[in-house]
Design an enzyme around this catalytic site. Sequence first.
Site, PDB file in Angstrom:
ATOM      1  N   HIS A  67       0.835  -1.200   0.000  1.00  0.00           N
ATOM      2  CA  HIS A  67       0.000   0.000   0.000  1.00  0.00           C
ATOM      3  C   HIS A  67       0.870   1.251   0.000  1.00  0.00           C
ATOM      4  O   HIS A  67       1.910   1.294   0.658  1.00  0.00           O
ATOM      5  CB  HIS A  67      -0.938   0.009   1.212  1.00  0.00           C
ATOM      6  N   PRO A  68       0.427   2.279  -0.716  1.00  0.00           N
ATOM      7  CA  PRO A  68       1.175   3.543  -0.744  1.00  0.00           C
ATOM      8  C   PRO A  68       0.880   4.369   0.508  1.00  0.00           C
ATOM      9  O   PRO A  68      -0.133   4.166   1.183  1.00  0.00           O
ATOM     10  CB  PRO A  68       0.597   4.242  -1.981  1.00  0.00           C
ATOM     11  N   GLU A  86      -8.257   7.183  -7.046  1.00  0.00           N
ATOM     12  CA  GLU A  86      -9.671   7.524  -6.840  1.00  0.00           C
ATOM     13  C   GLU A  86     -10.013   7.566  -5.355  1.00  0.00           C
ATOM     14  O   GLU A  86     -10.694   8.496  -4.895  1.00  0.00           O
ATOM     15  CB  GLU A  86     -10.571   6.502  -7.546  1.00  0.00           C
ATOM     16  N   GLN A  88      -7.991   7.968  -2.657  1.00  0.00           N
ATOM     17  CA  GLN A  88      -7.357   9.073  -1.940  1.00  0.00           C
ATOM     18  C   GLN A  88      -7.990  10.411  -2.323  1.00  0.00           C
ATOM     19  O   GLN A  88      -8.179  11.286  -1.466  1.00  0.00           O
ATOM     20  CB  GLN A  88      -5.844   9.087  -2.186  1.00  0.00           C
ATOM     21  N   ILE A 121      -5.772   2.582   5.748  1.00  0.00           N
ATOM     22  CA  ILE A 121      -7.136   2.873   6.167  1.00  0.00           C
ATOM     23  C   ILE A 121      -7.990   2.917   4.901  1.00  0.00           C
ATOM     24  O   ILE A 121      -7.493   3.268   3.832  1.00  0.00           O
ATOM     25  CB  ILE A 121      -7.211   4.215   6.944  1.00  0.00           C
ATOM     26  N   CYS A 122      -9.229   2.535   5.012  1.00  0.00           N
ATOM     27  CA  CYS A 122     -10.137   2.579   3.869  1.00  0.00           C
ATOM     28  C   CYS A 122     -10.498   4.040   3.624  1.00  0.00           C
ATOM     29  O   CYS A 122     -11.399   4.587   4.260  1.00  0.00           O
ATOM     30  CB  CYS A 122     -11.372   1.728   4.132  1.00  0.00           C
ATOM     31  N   ALA A 123      -9.788   4.667   2.707  1.00  0.00           N
ATOM     32  CA  ALA A 123      -9.963   6.100   2.450  1.00  0.00           C
ATOM     33  C   ALA A 123     -11.384   6.429   1.990  1.00  0.00           C
ATOM     34  O   ALA A 123     -11.908   7.491   2.326  1.00  0.00           O
ATOM     35  CB  ALA A 123      -8.941   6.575   1.411  1.00  0.00           C
TER      36      ALA A 123
END
Length: 176
Positions: A67-68, A86, A88, A121-123
């Site tokens: 993950h970034p 999308e 973020q 985290i689920c942005a």
Amino acid sequence: MEINVVNALTYEDFVKLFGNVVEKCPLISAAIWSHRPFKDLADLEAHVTEFIDSLPDSGKEGILRCHPDLAGRDLQSGTLTRESQEEQSQAGMNTLDSAEGLQMYRLNSEYKERFGFPFVICARLNNKADIVRQLSERLKNDRGPERERAIEEVKKICSLRLRNIVLSDIQTQTNK
């Protein structure tokens, strides 16, 4: 997309379509392809979840390392995956002012130094204020519980990405 269409996909097409439901981990889609036929989307999602849960801690951390950073170098340079870009953007991570950007950089760095993997985290289910707050709070966790918390966030991301693929495909088919 009906489940019979998913079940009829070749290995290559299945991995191409579902290869990024877990960020940069097409191996997971490749591994679950052999579990066809899936009863429905929930069954497909359950196989992804079971695969992730079956991994040793090092494998789970490997998933997290794919993950970034939120609002990090990849967002700034435009090298995020389409999905991460999308997600973020929806959370407002592309609209941080310079002070917010510095705060995110500092918190991301502190988090990676503490845990050895990026903050996940689920942005799509959060906004930038929630993300900063949770990042600050989760820095207080111990490594094991934080790894499990981050993996739960990966599962949320995966669930939304699976649904997005299916809904996008339905729209594509109805617009033909």
